[in-house]
Scaffold this motif. Structure first.
Motif, short mmCIF file in Angstrom:
data_model
loop_
_atom_site.label_atom_id
_atom_site.label_comp_id
_atom_site.label_asym_id
_atom_site.label_seq_id
_atom_site.Cartn_x
_atom_site.Cartn_y
_atom_site.Cartn_z
N VAL A 35 0.83 -1.21 0.00
CA VAL A 35 0.00 0.00 0.00
C VAL A 35 0.86 1.26 0.00
O VAL A 35 2.05 1.22 0.32
CB VAL A 35 -0.96 0.02 1.21
N GLY A 36 0.25 2.40 -0.36
CA GLY A 36 0.98 3.65 -0.58
C GLY A 36 1.87 4.10 0.56
O GLY A 36 2.93 4.69 0.32
N MET A 37 1.50 3.83 1.79
CA MET A 37 2.30 4.29 2.93
C MET A 37 3.67 3.61 2.97
O MET A 37 4.54 4.03 3.74
CB MET A 37 1.56 4.06 4.25
N ARG A 38 3.87 2.58 2.15
CA ARG A 38 5.18 1.91 2.16
C ARG A 38 6.30 2.89 1.80
O ARG A 38 7.44 2.72 2.23
CB ARG A 38 5.19 0.70 1.22
N ARG A 39 5.96 3.91 1.03
CA ARG A 39 7.00 4.88 0.62
C ARG A 39 7.54 5.66 1.82
O ARG A 39 8.57 6.30 1.73
CB ARG A 39 6.42 5.86 -0.40
N PHE A 40 6.81 5.63 2.92
CA PHE A 40 7.22 6.39 4.10
C PHE A 40 7.70 5.46 5.23
O PHE A 40 7.97 5.90 6.33
CB PHE A 40 6.03 7.23 4.61
N ALA A 41 7.75 4.15 4.93
CA ALA A 41 7.94 3.16 6.00
C ALA A 41 9.40 2.91 6.33
O ALA A 41 10.25 2.86 5.43
CB ALA A 41 7.26 1.85 5.61
N THR A 42 9.68 2.73 7.62
CA THR A 42 10.98 2.22 8.06
C THR A 42 11.07 0.74 7.70
O THR A 42 12.11 0.25 7.29
CB THR A 42 11.10 2.38 9.60
N GLU A 43 9.97 0.03 7.89
CA GLU A 43 9.88 -1.39 7.51
C GLU A 43 8.57 -1.60 6.75
O GLU A 43 7.50 -1.22 7.26
CB GLU A 43 9.86 -2.30 8.75
N MET A 44 8.65 -2.18 5.56
CA MET A 44 7.43 -2.61 4.86
C MET A 44 7.39 -4.13 4.96
O MET A 44 8.28 -4.81 4.43
CB MET A 44 7.48 -2.17 3.39
N VAL A 45 6.38 -4.64 5.62
CA VAL A 45 6.27 -6.09 5.84
C VAL A 45 5.14 -6.59 4.95
O VAL A 45 3.96 -6.40 5.26
CB VAL A 45 5.98 -6.40 7.32
N GLN A 46 5.50 -7.20 3.83
CA GLN A 46 4.47 -7.67 2.89
C GLN A 46 4.26 -9.17 3.16
O GLN A 46 4.99 -10.01 2.64
CB GLN A 46 4.89 -7.41 1.45
N PHE A 47 3.25 -9.45 3.98
CA PHE A 47 3.05 -10.84 4.42
C PHE A 47 1.99 -11.54 3.59
O PHE A 47 1.25 -10.91 2.83
CB PHE A 47 2.70 -10.88 5.91
N ARG A 48 1.93 -12.85 3.73
CA ARG A 48 0.96 -13.63 2.96
C ARG A 48 -0.46 -13.31 3.43
O ARG A 48 -0.71 -13.22 4.64
CB ARG A 48 1.20 -15.13 3.15
N PRO A 49 -1.40 -13.20 2.48
CA PRO A 49 -2.78 -12.91 2.88
C PRO A 49 -3.30 -13.95 3.87
O PRO A 49 -3.06 -15.15 3.69
CB PRO A 49 -3.56 -13.01 1.56
N GLY A 50 -3.96 -13.50 4.90
CA GLY A 50 -4.57 -14.40 5.87
C GLY A 50 -3.61 -14.95 6.91
O GLY A 50 -4.02 -15.74 7.76
N ALA A 51 -2.34 -14.52 6.87
CA ALA A 51 -1.35 -15.09 7.79
C ALA A 51 -1.05 -14.13 8.95
O ALA A 51 0.00 -14.23 9.59
CB ALA A 51 -0.07 -15.42 7.04
N ASP A 52 -1.98 -13.25 9.25
CA ASP A 52 -1.75 -12.20 10.26
C ASP A 52 -1.36 -12.77 11.62
O ASP A 52 -0.42 -12.32 12.27
CB ASP A 52 -3.01 -11.35 10.44
N VAL A 53 -2.13 -13.78 12.08
CA VAL A 53 -1.92 -14.27 13.45
C VAL A 53 -0.53 -14.90 13.59
O VAL A 53 0.16 -14.66 14.59
CB VAL A 53 -3.03 -15.27 13.85
N SER A 54 -0.11 -15.65 12.59
CA SER A 54 1.22 -16.28 12.68
C SER A 54 2.29 -15.20 12.76
O SER A 54 3.24 -15.30 13.56
CB SER A 54 1.46 -17.22 11.50
#
Ligand code: SF4
Length: 697
Positions: free
Chosen positions: A219-238
């Motif tokens: 998403v657009g805010m990645r341009r301002f991020a210290t860390e962009m964590v692009q994780f697998r869809p649905g894997a939030d809890v892990s």
């Protein structure tokens, strides 16, 4: 130039939960321009929707007279031309339409019982209108089968917040980021969905704040991020459990805070032990190194805020996702102090207020349980009426299922468009076609109104009086800049007239009387008066008659029985349907900057529609190349529910096995495809994950 307009009215933007204050310049009875003014949430700023999305209110498709379905109308379906309603409906007087609606609803109640009628209110209406709508169903039909779009939005976030901190609202305003040194934005795309809030987030990074953006889409805010964590869809809890595992293993948690303000820590700590970064990395698609870096940045911050959106909430494990975020904040002591807290960014402009006002099946106003005899009595005493059911009511998707099954035969729908917004929407449309009586109150002939028997022409936010509450818990007055067109009326007045005709003792003549009635049983409105709201925006809770309100809450304990917040461990649950050979890719849905939800307003706004006129989906350029599809060409998306054809766009930020589909376009409705499986606690559907097949058309 003051000569360019006749009047100037201060009110609130009708689109997102940021709640920007606006000034409307009106000439010759028409809004000519919108300017941002100095509200606490926007300080003069506006996004493109707020600035240019106003001319829909003067669109020729506005409903201006009550309508009744013709006896010789074609069979119900998505088949009415909004520019030629006469093929299906005839114009009626208000008396005739209201009498017919009331008689139909009462007949159903007397023949089949009160539960044969249900209602959907609206997060686009005011607090007073939401309050009256839930009262109409509860007092008139003696049950709690009344809900609104919060069910499709943050219901799971609210379930987790109620369970673990004792309150469903944000613990800190988003503007508190000025006091933060670290922030997480997860499952949210504020540059498109909360654009003015995003300007504060960008400023935070400019002055050195560390921003962690976590999302399966880049998403657009990645341009301002210290860390962009692009994780697998649905894997939030892990992923979140792995981050918390690191915080435990490295001793980065706040022991003193945990001991003083929380419970169930030992169980949470034990639960987290197997969720090592190495064990979770493959599941969530994030390297152990990055999981460790993120854990250290967040836990070492002096004051950290967490923002989240539908990417977190719209899963069958949406409540678990929020439980993890709450635990993360609690274990590091990041609640109740400047710059720290939990903030689910609210979608609709008044979804916070409508929920506060009791427009939900399990709670009366202020989240007071319908199951508590004393609480129901407090309300029926004020209403001067008999008791009603002590059972939690049915939610949005449950009501649609009961309509489909033939158990609910009549509905009153105010300002919601479930024939576009429900998951597996063909099922919902088939259900609405079966209703014996559908009364729709709206500003346009929405897709849902296509199925109506009676249509009551209502007003936009720029035509009405009342209050709304934004994502920050800020209560603000709205005021009419122009009159509703033709015979259209304010929603509270229509509901009042209908209530009188079904035999209820309502006598409101001014919306302020509704607000004053709400105050009798809503502690959140203590010290907030109609008089103060004439000139002030007030954040609840307001502790004294002059307190502008508390931007941060829970600095000294939580509104739970023992004053302690709770850790609720969450386990990994797979999405409801896994990709397979037939449906090999993953579809996710959401909004775009220019269009609002089901598109009924923004697609009738000249500038917004010109910028984004056509249904589109986004795919990774590599995926498009593999399919032999050029950007701009059409693709067919098919899931287990149905199929749509839609123009493909290239977007490098989308993972190669994903497609993103906005849900504003009726000609390629994303919700034909979405999965109706629901989270067991918040009862929210899994809009953010469906297995899909994509083919070149
Ligand atoms: Fe309206 Fe939201 Fe844009 Fe503000 S950020 S102008 S409230 S749509």
């Amino acid at each position: 130039d003051s000569k360019d307009f006749d009047t100037e009215t201060e009110t609130v933007c009708p689109f997102c939960g940021v709640g920007c204050k606006v000034s409307l310049k009106v000439k010759d009875g028409k809004v000519k321009s919108v300017e941002g003014i100095n509200g606490p949430a926007n300080e003069g700023r506006l996004c493109v929707k707020g600035r240019f999305g106003f001319d829909y209110i003067h669109h020729p498709h506005r409903l201006t007279k009550p309508l009744i379905r013709r006896d010789d109308a074609p069979a119900k379906g998505l088949n009415v031309d909004p520019g030629n309603l006469g093929t299906h409906f005839r114009e009626a007087t208000w008396d005739e339409a209201l009498d017919l609606a009331a008689k139909g609803l009462v007949d159903l109640k007397e023949t089949h019982g009160g539960r044969s009628v249900a209602g959907f209110g609206s997060a686009k209406c005011t607090n007073e209108e939401a309050y009256l709508f839930q009262k109409f169903i509860r007092q008139g039909f003696k049950h709690n089968n009344v809900d609104h779009c919060t069910r499709l939005c943050h219901a799971s976030s609210v379930a987790a917040l109620m369970e673990n901190v004792g309150s469903g609202a944000v613990t800190a305003t988003f503007n508190q980021i000025e006091n933060s040194d670290v922030a997480i934005i997860i499952g949210s795309n504020p540059i498109e969905n909360h654009p003015v809030a995003a300007t504060y987030f960008k400023q935070f990074t400019k002055r050195g704040g560390k921003l962690i953006v976590m999302d399966p889409r880049g998403v657009g805010m990645r341009r301002f991020a210290t860390e962009m964590v692009q994780f697998r869809p649905g894997a939030d809890v892990s992923m979140l459990n792995a981050i918390m595992n690191v915080i435990v293993e490295e001793g980065l948690y706040d022991q003193a805070y945990i001991e003083k303000y929380t419970e169930n820590w030992e169980a949470q700590k034990a639960h987290l032990a197997p969720f090592t970064p190495e064990a979770m990395s493959e599941i969530c698609g994030v390297s152990p190194d990055q999981l460790r870096r993120v854990a250290r940045i967040y836990a070492n911050g002096k004051a950290s805020l967490i923002f989240w959106g539908m990417g977190i909430s719209q899963h069958i494990h949406g409540t678990d996702n929020s439980r993890c975020l709450i635990s993360l904040a609690l274990m590091t002591g990041n609640v109740g102090k400047p710059g720290a807290g939990l903030h689910p960014l609210r979608g609709q402009n008044n979804v916070q207020g409508a929920s506060d006002a009791g427009l939900v099946p399990m709670f009366l106003p202020d989240y007071q349980s319908v199951m508590d005899d004393g609480i129901r009595k407090a309300f029926t005493d004020v209403w001067g009426s008999d008791d009603f059911s002590n059972e939690k009511g049915l939610t949005v998707t449950e009501i649609v299922d009961q309509v489909y099954a033939g158990n609910i035969k009549g509905m009153y729908i105010q300002g919601e468009n479930p024939a576009m917004s429900d998951p597996d929407v063909e099922h919902a449309r088939d259900a609405f076609a079966k209703l014996e009586l559908l009364v729709v109150q709206d500003i346009f002939l929405t897709e849902t109104a296509n199925y109506a028997d009676i249509i009551l022409p209502a007003s936009t936010l720029y035509e009405k009086n009342g209050t709304v509450s934004n994502t920050n818990r800020q209560v603000q007055r709205v005021r009419p800049a122009v009159a509703p067109p033709g015979e259209a009326r304010e929603d509270w007045a229509i509901t009042t007239d209908l209530a009188q005709r079904i035999g209820l003792n309502w006598g409101y003549t001014d919306v302020s009387e509704v607000f004053n009635e709400m105050k009798l049983n809503m502690k959140s409105l203590n010290n907030i008066t109609w008089e103060r709201l004439k000139t002030e925006t007030i954040t609840y809770p307001s502790l004294t008659p002059t307190d502008p309100g508390q931007a941060i809450v829970f600095g000294d304990g939580f509104p739970r029985a023992d004053g302690r917040a709770k850790f609720t461990p969450a386990s990994v649950i797979a999405p409801d349907e896994a990709p397979d050979a037939e449906y090999p890719m993953i579809m996710t849905t959401g909004r775009q900057l220019e269009h609002w939800h089901t598109g009924s307003m923004t697609r009738r706004s000249l500038v917004l529609d010109a910028v984004e006129p056509e249904a589109n989906c986004s795919l990774n350029p590599k995926t498009l190349r593999q399919m032999g599809v050029e950007p701009g060409e059409m693709v067919r998306l098919t899931t287990r529910r149905g199929s749509i054809e839609i123009m493909a766009r290239a977007d490098r930020a989308i993972a190669e096995d994903m497609v993103f589909v906005p849900f504003a376009y009726v000609e390629a409705a994303a919700n034909v495809l979405t999965n109706p499986a629901i989270d067991p606690y918040g009862k929210i559907p899994e809009f953010k994950f469906a297995a899909v097949r994509i083919e070149k058309v």
